[in-house]
Design a protein around this motif. Structure first.
Motif, PDB file in Angstrom:
ATOM      1  N   PRO A  62       0.816  -1.191  -0.041  1.00 32.84           N
ATOM      2  CA  PRO A  62       0.013  -0.068   0.174  1.00 32.84           C
ATOM      3  C   PRO A  62       0.817   1.369  -0.025  1.00 32.84           C
ATOM      4  O   PRO A  62       1.923   1.234   0.644  1.00 32.84           O
ATOM      5  N   ALA A  63       0.344   2.267  -0.671  1.00 39.32           N
ATOM      6  CA  ALA A  63       1.070   3.338  -0.677  1.00 39.32           C
ATOM      7  C   ALA A  63       0.993   4.072   0.913  1.00 39.32           C
ATOM      8  O   ALA A  63       0.199   3.882   1.204  1.00 39.32           O
ATOM      9  N   VAL A  64       2.103   4.829   1.004  1.00 44.65           N
ATOM     10  CA  VAL A  64       1.706   5.404   2.379  1.00 44.65           C
ATOM     11  C   VAL A  64       1.152   6.990   2.181  1.00 44.65           C
ATOM     12  O   VAL A  64       1.318   7.760   1.488  1.00 44.65           O
ATOM     13  N   ALA A  65      -0.271   7.172   3.021  1.00 43.25           N
ATOM     14  CA  ALA A  65      -0.601   8.242   2.980  1.00 43.25           C
ATOM     15  C   ALA A  65      -0.014   9.306   3.658  1.00 43.25           C
ATOM     16  O   ALA A  65       0.721   9.293   4.623  1.00 43.25           O
ATOM     17  N   SER A  66      -0.209  10.586   2.904  1.00 41.42           N
ATOM     18  CA  SER A  66       0.458  11.754   3.310  1.00 41.42           C
ATOM     19  C   SER A  66      -0.274  12.260   4.712  1.00 41.42           C
ATOM     20  O   SER A  66      -1.331  11.832   4.973  1.00 41.42           O
ATOM     21  N   ILE A  67       0.714  13.130   5.338  1.00 42.63           N
ATOM     22  CA  ILE A  67       0.093  13.559   6.793  1.00 42.63           C
ATOM     23  C   ILE A  67      -0.150  14.904   6.602  1.00 42.63           C
ATOM     24  O   ILE A  67       0.863  15.871   6.284  1.00 42.63           O
ATOM     25  N   LYS A  68      -1.159  15.418   6.885  1.00 42.37           N
ATOM     26  CA  LYS A  68      -1.393  16.566   6.976  1.00 42.37           C
ATOM     27  C   LYS A  68      -1.116  17.383   8.358  1.00 42.37           C
ATOM     28  O   LYS A  68      -1.906  16.971   9.428  1.00 42.37           O
ATOM     29  N   GLY A  69       0.024  17.745   8.533  1.00 44.67           N
ATOM     30  CA  GLY A  69       0.612  18.075  10.169  1.00 44.67           C
ATOM     31  C   GLY A  69      -0.147  19.400  10.346  1.00 44.67           C
ATOM     32  O   GLY A  69      -0.538  20.375   9.546  1.00 44.67           O
ATOM     33  N   GLU A  70      -0.118  19.458  11.706  1.00 40.60           N
ATOM     34  CA  GLU A  70      -0.546  20.748  12.302  1.00 40.60           C
ATOM     35  C   GLU A  70       0.730  21.427  12.980  1.00 40.60           C
ATOM     36  O   GLU A  70       1.078  21.158  13.984  1.00 40.60           O
ATOM     37  N   GLY A  71       0.998  22.447  12.272  1.00 42.55           N
ATOM     38  CA  GLY A  71       2.294  23.333  12.923  1.00 42.55           C
ATOM     39  C   GLY A  71       3.502  22.545  12.773  1.00 42.55           C
ATOM     40  O   GLY A  71       3.348  21.538  12.214  1.00 42.55           O
ATOM     41  N   PRO A  72       4.498  23.160  13.018  1.00 39.07           N
ATOM     42  CA  PRO A  72       5.791  22.871  13.017  1.00 39.07           C
ATOM     43  C   PRO A  72       6.404  21.790  13.958  1.00 39.07           C
ATOM     44  O   PRO A  72       5.567  22.007  14.889  1.00 39.07           O
ATOM     45  N   CYS A  73       6.978  21.224  13.776  1.00 44.19           N
ATOM     46  CA  CYS A  73       7.596  20.292  14.962  1.00 44.19           C
ATOM     47  C   CYS A  73       8.730  21.098  15.880  1.00 44.19           C
ATOM     48  O   CYS A  73       9.569  21.751  15.439  1.00 44.19           O
ATOM     49  N   PRO A  74       8.331  21.245  17.165  1.00 42.82           N
ATOM     50  CA  PRO A  74       8.851  22.121  18.104  1.00 42.82           C
ATOM     51  C   PRO A  74      10.369  21.761  18.517  1.00 42.82           C
ATOM     52  O   PRO A  74      10.989  22.562  18.921  1.00 42.82           O
ATOM     53  N   VAL A  75      10.727  20.627  18.108  1.00 40.99           N
ATOM     54  CA  VAL A  75      12.025  20.073  18.507  1.00 40.99           C
ATOM     55  C   VAL A  75      13.083  20.122  17.102  1.00 40.99           C
ATOM     56  O   VAL A  75      12.561  19.595  16.075  1.00 40.99           O
ATOM     57  N   ALA A  76      14.018  20.946  17.328  1.00 44.13           N
ATOM     58  CA  ALA A  76      14.763  20.933  16.222  1.00 44.13           C
ATOM     59  C   ALA A  76      15.867  19.713  16.116  1.00 44.13           C
ATOM     60  O   ALA A  76      16.105  19.398  17.348  1.00 44.13           O
ATOM     61  N   VAL A  77      16.661  19.487  15.051  1.00 41.90           N
ATOM     62  CA  VAL A  77      17.608  18.553  14.913  1.00 41.90           C
ATOM     63  C   VAL A  77      19.019  19.448  14.450  1.00 41.90           C
ATOM     64  O   VAL A  77      18.946  20.047  13.615  1.00 41.90           O
ATOM     65  N   ASP A  78      20.036  19.124  15.440  1.00 42.15           N
ATOM     66  CA  ASP A  78      21.240  19.903  15.032  1.00 42.15           C
ATOM     67  C   ASP A  78      22.210  18.951  14.390  1.00 42.15           C
ATOM     68  O   ASP A  78      22.791  18.162  14.959  1.00 42.15           O
ATOM     69  N   LEU A  79      22.910  19.276  13.200  1.00 40.13           N
ATOM     70  CA  LEU A  79      23.646  18.352  12.683  1.00 40.13           C
ATOM     71  C   LEU A  79      25.145  19.057  12.317  1.00 40.13           C
ATOM     72  O   LEU A  79      25.675  18.629  11.503  1.00 40.13           O
ATOM     73  N   SER A  80      25.186  20.015  13.153  1.00 43.45           N
ATOM     74  CA  SER A  80      26.423  20.877  12.849  1.00 43.45           C
ATOM     75  C   SER A  80      27.687  20.435  13.518  1.00 43.45           C
ATOM     76  O   SER A  80      28.599  21.032  13.366  1.00 43.45           O
ATOM     77  N   LYS A  81      27.615  19.666  14.433  1.00 44.26           N
ATOM     78  CA  LYS A  81      28.602  19.196  15.258  1.00 44.26           C
ATOM     79  C   LYS A  81      29.530  18.542  14.483  1.00 44.26           C
ATOM     80  O   LYS A  81      29.283  17.818  13.440  1.00 44.26           O
ATOM     81  N   PRO A  82      31.166  18.302  14.713  1.00 39.95           N
ATOM     82  CA  PRO A  82      31.980  17.724  13.882  1.00 39.95           C
ATOM     83  C   PRO A  82      31.567  16.412  13.465  1.00 39.95           C
ATOM     84  O   PRO A  82      31.289  15.434  14.358  1.00 39.95           O
ATOM     85  N   GLY A  83      31.535  16.123  12.225  1.00 35.46           N
ATOM     86  CA  GLY A  83      31.377  14.760  11.524  1.00 35.46           C
ATOM     87  C   GLY A  83      29.839  14.262  11.640  1.00 35.46           C
ATOM     88  O   GLY A  83      29.520  13.339  10.997  1.00 35.46           O
TER      89      GLY A  83
END
Lengths: 360, 804
Positions: B190-211
């Motif tokens: 089955p195809a994955v149904a898309s999600i109509k989200g409400e608002g942004p995700c309040p937790v951010a992800v930081d990929l800026s650390k070395p490596g």
């Protein structure tokens, strides 16, 4: 006339009575000797008239001959009796055991025997026997065989490492005989047809795995050989090795870093009894891995994969020895237990040949 | 990788039978290792308890009358506290095997009351650990029907072995795709149904650390608020149980389910326990990380974690943390779907000794293209089961786009496999497998999809076509003969190895094959034990050092045999010893030992005379036999007294060829050697370096040359010399032979005698000299002249005198 007849019968009686060669000789001297009774009679012939001599002479000569023959005959009998008596005396108990025959006592280890069987088969197909070191560099054991650093396939090998020494290179005990593929390609131009029997090592130990085991690698490199030739080669080998007229083999796609495409090979068998039987039953037993030599491996061996191609396979020598000769456990192979080798070993003159049959 | 048939059929529309599916899986490279057809569950029937009476003789037992739907109630004795009249449960009759307690039922008699079967608990059916009571089914459960069908236990479980190159088959959807490509049906994932989200995700992800950016190319995250966690639905629990996973809670089960359903590991954090944003970074090396498996790990500085303000919350790509794990109280959940560098995950898992389903997939390669759909899929399941409201997803980093396009000459397929396929057919197979195919001529342009990181070049595509086309369809073809008659194929070394083995076995010895590694102290005693020849990771401490000699292995074997009561033993080995780590330091050696009375001619007591104990000369015979087997004329070697320190100094010898070449050694062993190896004699042994034997000279023809036999009779003369005790027999023999090299064809020693009559420090050596005239018969004068030359020569070189 009566004299002669009397004389004859009395001498013959003496001859018969003679119990030994000495006694017989005394009779001979007493009759035919210079002064013997017959010789004395013969002397009288000279004094006789020609007429008397005419009749007496042949009679006396006849007597002489008969007595001489009788003596000879008696002599033979006495000699034979003497020998027979001696032989009776010389009799021994021939059921006493003899010393053991070293040819019967000595044993060749099944691994050596199976290696000789394998050599006989592949020699017939035009393969040579190549060898390589047990202590290998990480490069030959892995990198050149297309095992990238950190690849999960490396972990499947349970490698033994040597303590670092003066050399910068990481040294391992070879985990397979495949490094010899590279060593061979580095030194030999195609066409290459080699088998590589040898010791291999992995950190593993149970009834069917040992920290040291033996593998037979095969390598064919030329400009034509393909999977169809691979299938034929392995089918023919298995039929010859297991000494069966027909064998059902299953080739299924698999993965080895150093071959592409890769195939695992199963043999149809019956495992219901104590021993595995081939050519019957509905079980499959995995016996070897194989495939077309990976382009990166050909490159590592200095060959252009667009020009050269070929196939390779690896099979456990101990494993096929166990299957063919019915050893249930691998570990005693390396324990040098005299009782084991007496039972599973081969006699020194059991030389495997194709003309004489591998194991008969 | 395990899955059930019904699970597969969620992804594959097929008419194929289980057997066909199993056969096809194996033949396309997904080897089926086990099929559990669940036949063991067939005998269990849904049954109703009609009445439950107290057992007359046991307080805790009840006597039930059970209706199994056939109108013929039977009597069952039951100890379950929840057994009661009217309840419906799972019944097993006599003859049924109960997996959870490993018992086959028979008609029992429990304290005087017959019992014709049992009502089962969940544990008895291996459905759960629950053993508090018997299974209590809803009132509408169909009495008399199969319990397995009712409970969904009739779903066959298939287990396949996945080779490291097939991460695409680590999800049921990928397996379905492969089967469909092989013609077994149509993919209906089955195809994955898309999600109509409400608002942004309040937790951010930081990929800026070395490596971090290299280790984590993409990190998708979404918050679902207001969930109600609890047990996952029965169908999901059954599937997870069928493949050996323990259902935990809906939120956790979703991550496991998506891992196996799509090969896409997810992670869930209890959002209320996450403080601040999530940072992908290297561990400090000092941090303790309590993981979901209940253990605490200490990741090193080269291991990556997902951390928040509290510290590491997840060992990225491997295992989540205990502290931010979801529980029944979780109401806000963060769903993570990220990509991790395979090598780093593999190394981290290896270093810390953690094997998880997530690590297994990430180190083999997870499809980047399904990163965000996977997040949506997981979120949908969470919403479905636990309710709540999802935010929009946040994506840190970028989803890598696979860029590999292979120029694929279709002729490669025939070149490598002999299979003839058209360009169209090849294109069709590759397309069905998910490859992007462009072009239609003899060379196709093939784009490799993200779930096939193992495909690098033409040969890999050949394998794809071959396995779908069917290896069975390749007809074996003979390998063309290279020559009419095979040539010699063995090297000198190989021939010597074979001949030596047979020669020693013909001398009554048995071949041993011993381990190449021995205890360090044994290695040291035999001249080895160098650090670089010892293993960094031996399997046992007494298998640590590469052996410098075969003798310690054989002596250890002698000890084992003696311990088993085999006192007379003659064994040998032809193998390699290791004098250094380079290939040239690996030497081919033949060694053998004899113990007790195991002589060539006989062993043990015999009515014709008992066999003497073995000694240095028994070993010398074996050693020379090896040289002869290697094609050497053993009259050409020199024997020197003494050998390596592990031998008896006065009863050992070294075999040399000229001053420089040592061929081998032989002798009895030094008492200290035997003590070290914990074995007692009489023992003797030898060692021959097969490679030291000179390579035979290659002659132009195979002719042995003409044979010239003398018509004249040989003459033999005996001499006995009294010489000093240290005078070597070899010296006497050499001197005697030297008296007339042309005429003396042989000299043999036939007696060695020591006695008081000869004076202390003396011995007598008696020799037989053979004179072979070639052109004329020898006169008495001739013979006397040679005899006095023999005496003179021997006296001169040994100081000995003719014995009177």
């Amino acid at each position: 006339m009566t004299d002669i007849a009397t004389l004859e019968s009395s001498i013959l009686a003496e001859i018969d009575a003679a119990a030994s060669e000495d006694a017989l000789e005394a009779v001979r001297v007493g009759s035919l000797g210079k002064k013997g009774s017959i010789s004395e009679q013969m002397k009288t012939l000279g004094k006789m008239s020609a007429e008397e001599r005419q009749t007496k002479g042949p009679l006396l000569n006849g007597l002489k001959t008969r007595i001489a023959d009788a003596i000879t005959g008696r002599k033979d009998i006495l000699k034979r009796e003497g020998i027979e008596a001696r032989l009776v005396n010389e009799q021994v108990d021939v059921t006493l055991p003899v010393r053991r025959d070293p040819l019967q006592a000595g044993r060749i280890h099944p691994i050596s025997q199976v290696m000789d069987e394998i050599t006989a088969i592949f020699a017939d197909m035009g393969f040579s026997v190549a060898e390589g070191p047990d202590i290998e560099t990480d490069y030959y054991n892995f990198t050149a065989l297309n095992f990238p650093e950190g690849h999960p396939a490396r972990e499947m090998h349970d490698t033994f490492f040597l303590n670092p020494g003066e050399s910068d290179e990481k040294l391992v005990l070879r985990t397979h005989t495949s490094p010899v593929q590279i060593r061979t390609m580095e030194t030999q131009k195609p066409p290459i047809r080699i088998v590589i029997p040898g010791k291999t090592y992995r950190q593993d130990s149970d009834a069917t795995h040992s920290a040291m085991f033996h593998q037979l690698e095969g390598l064919v490199v030329d400009e034509k050989s393909n999977i169809a030739n691979l299938k034929w080669t392995l089918l023919e080998f298995c039929k010859a090795f297991f000494e069966v007229d027909d064998i059902n083999m299953r080739f299924r796609p698999s993965f080895f870093p150093f071959t592409e495409p890769s195939l695992e090979v199963d043999i149809q068998c019956d495992r219901s009894g104590a021993e595995v039987k081939f050519g019957e039953g509905d079980d499959w037993m995995e016996i070897l891995g194989s495939g077309m030599v990976h382009p990166n491996v050909l490159r590592a061996g200095g060959l252009d994969p667009d020009v050269y191609q070929g196939f390779a396979w690896g099979i456990g020598i101990d494993r096929i020895a166990m299957l063919k000769y019915g050893m249930p456990d691998l570990r005693p192979f390396f324990e040098a237990d005299q009782r084991w080798i007496d039972h599973y070993g081969f006699r020194p003159l059991d030389m495997p040949t194709l003309f004489g049959g591998l194991s008969s | 990788m395990k899955f059930t048939l019904s699970w597969l059929k969620d992804h594959l529309e097929t008419e194929a039978s289980l057997d066909q599916i199993v056969e096809t899986l194996t033949m396309i490279g997904l080897e089926v290792e086990d099929v559990d057809d669940r036949a063991a569950f067939v005998p269990f029937t849904i049954a109703r308890v009609l009445s439950a009476e107290r057992h007359p003789d046991a307080d805790k037992l009840q006597v039930l009358s059970v209706d199994k739907g056939d109108g013929d109630p039977i009597q069952v004795v039951c100890g379950a506290p929840n057994a009661r009249a009217g309840m419906i449960g799972a019944f097993a009759g006599p003859g049924t095997y109960i997996p959870g307690i490993d018992v086959t039922l028979s008609v029992g008699n429990i304290r005087g009351v017959e019992s014709h079967g049992m009502m089962c608990s969940e544990r008895e059916l291996e459905l759960s650990e629950d053993h508090d009571g018997i299974i209590d089914l809803p009132d509408d459960a169909p009495v008399g029907a199969s319990f397995a069908n009712y409970a969904g236990l009739n779903d066959p479980v298939i287990e396949i072995g996945i080779t490291p190159n097939r991460p695409d088959a680590l999800g049921v959807s990928g397996i379905a795709k492969d089967l469909a490509a092989a013609g077994l049906g149509l993919v209906k994932t089955p195809a994955v149904a898309s999600i109509k989200g409400e608002g942004p995700c309040p937790v951010a992800v930081d990929l800026s650390k070395p490596g971090a950016a290299t280790f984590c190319p993409a990190f998708g995250l979404r918050l679902v608020r207001g969930v109600k966690n609890g047990p996952s639905p029965k169908w999901m629990q059954q599937r997870l149980k069928a493949i050996g996973l323990r259902p935990i809670s809906a939120l956790v089960d979703v991550t496991n389910y998506v891992t196996f359903d799509r090969g896409r590991p997810l992670h869930v954090f209890d959002a209320d326990k996450v403080k601040g944003d999530l940072v992908v970074r290297q561990a400090t090396g000092d941090e303790e990380f309590p993981a979901l498996d209940g253990k605490t790990y200490k990741p090193g500085q080269d291991h990556f974690v997902i951390a928040d303000d509290n510290g590491p919350e997840s060992l990225a790509g491997i295992m989540g943390g205990e502290e931010s794990g979801c529980t029944d109280e979780t109401t806000n959940v963060l769903v993570e779907s990220a990509l991790w560098d395979p090598l780093t995950v593999a190394r981290t898992g290896r270093d810390l000794g953690i094997i998880t389903d997530a690590r297994y997939r990430f180190e083999r390669g997870v499809d980047p293209a399904f990163n965000m759909p996977g997040l949506d899929y997981g979120t949908n399941l969470v919403l479905e089961m636990c309710g709540g409201t999802a935010t929009n997803a946040t994506l840190a980093g970028n989803i890598p786009v696979p860029g590999l396009v292979i120029d694929f000459p279709v002729s490669e397929i025939e070149r490598l496999t002999s299979i003839q396929v058209s360009s169209e057919e090849a294109a069709s197979v590759l397309t069905r497998l998910g490859f992007g195919v462009d072009g239609s001529g003899p060379t196709l342009k093939v784009a490799v999809p993200g779930d096939r990181p193992d495909v690098h070049g033409k040969a890999d595509l050949v394998e794809e076509v071959m396995r779908i086309h069917g290896v069975n369809n390749i007809e074996p073809q003979p390998l063309p003969a290279l020559a009419a008659i095979g040539e010699k194929i063995l090297t000198t070394g190989q021939l010597r190895t074979r001949n030596t083995r047979r020669a020693l076995a013909a001398r009554g010895m048995s071949e041993a094959v011993c381990y190449s590694f021995i205890p360090k102290e044994h290695a040291v005693a035999f001249g080895g034990g160098a650090t670089d020849l010892s293993l960094a990771n031996p399997i046992a401490s007494d298998m640590s050092d590469m052996r410098p000699s075969l003798l310690p292995s054989l002596l250890a074997a002698a000890k084992r045999n003696v311990d088993r009561g085999i006192a007379d033993l003659a064994i040998f080995e032809v193998s390699h010893v290791y004098q250094g780590v380079s290939p040239n330091d690996q030497k081919r050696v033949a060694s053998g030992i004899r113990r007790g009375t195991a002589r060539l001619e006989n062993t043990g007591r015999d009515w014709q005379g008992n066999t003497q104990n073995v000694d240095v000369f028994a070993a010398k015979e074996d050693a020379l036999a090896v040289l002869a087997a290697c094609g050497m004329d053993t009259t050409k070697v020199q024997i020197e007294a003494g050998a390596d320190d592990f031998y008896h100094p006065g009863r050992s010898g070294t075999i040399k060829l000229g001053p420089k070449v040592t061929l081998g050694t032989f002798g009895e062993f030094h008492p200290m050697t035997l003590e070290l190896l914990d074995v007692v004699g009489p023992l003797c042994g030898f060692e021959i370096l097969l490679e030291a034997v000179p390579e035979p000279r290659r002659k132009a023809t195979r002719s042995k040359g003409a044979l010239h036999l003398s018509a004249l009779q040989a003459v033999k003369r005996d001499f006995a010399f009294v010489v000093g005790k240290d005078v070597q027999a070899a010296t006497v023999l050499r001197a005697a032979k030297g008296a007339d090299k042309k005429m003396i064809s042989d000299v043999q020693i036939f007696d060695v005698f020591e006695g008081e009559s000869l004076g202390t420090g003396n011995k007598s050596l008696a020799i037989e000299v053979t004179l072979q005239p070639t052109d004329k018969s020898l006169t008495d004068e001739d013979i006397d002249a040679i005899a006095s030359k023999v005496v003179e020569n021997v006296s001169k070189s040994t100081g000995g005198v003719l014995r009177g």
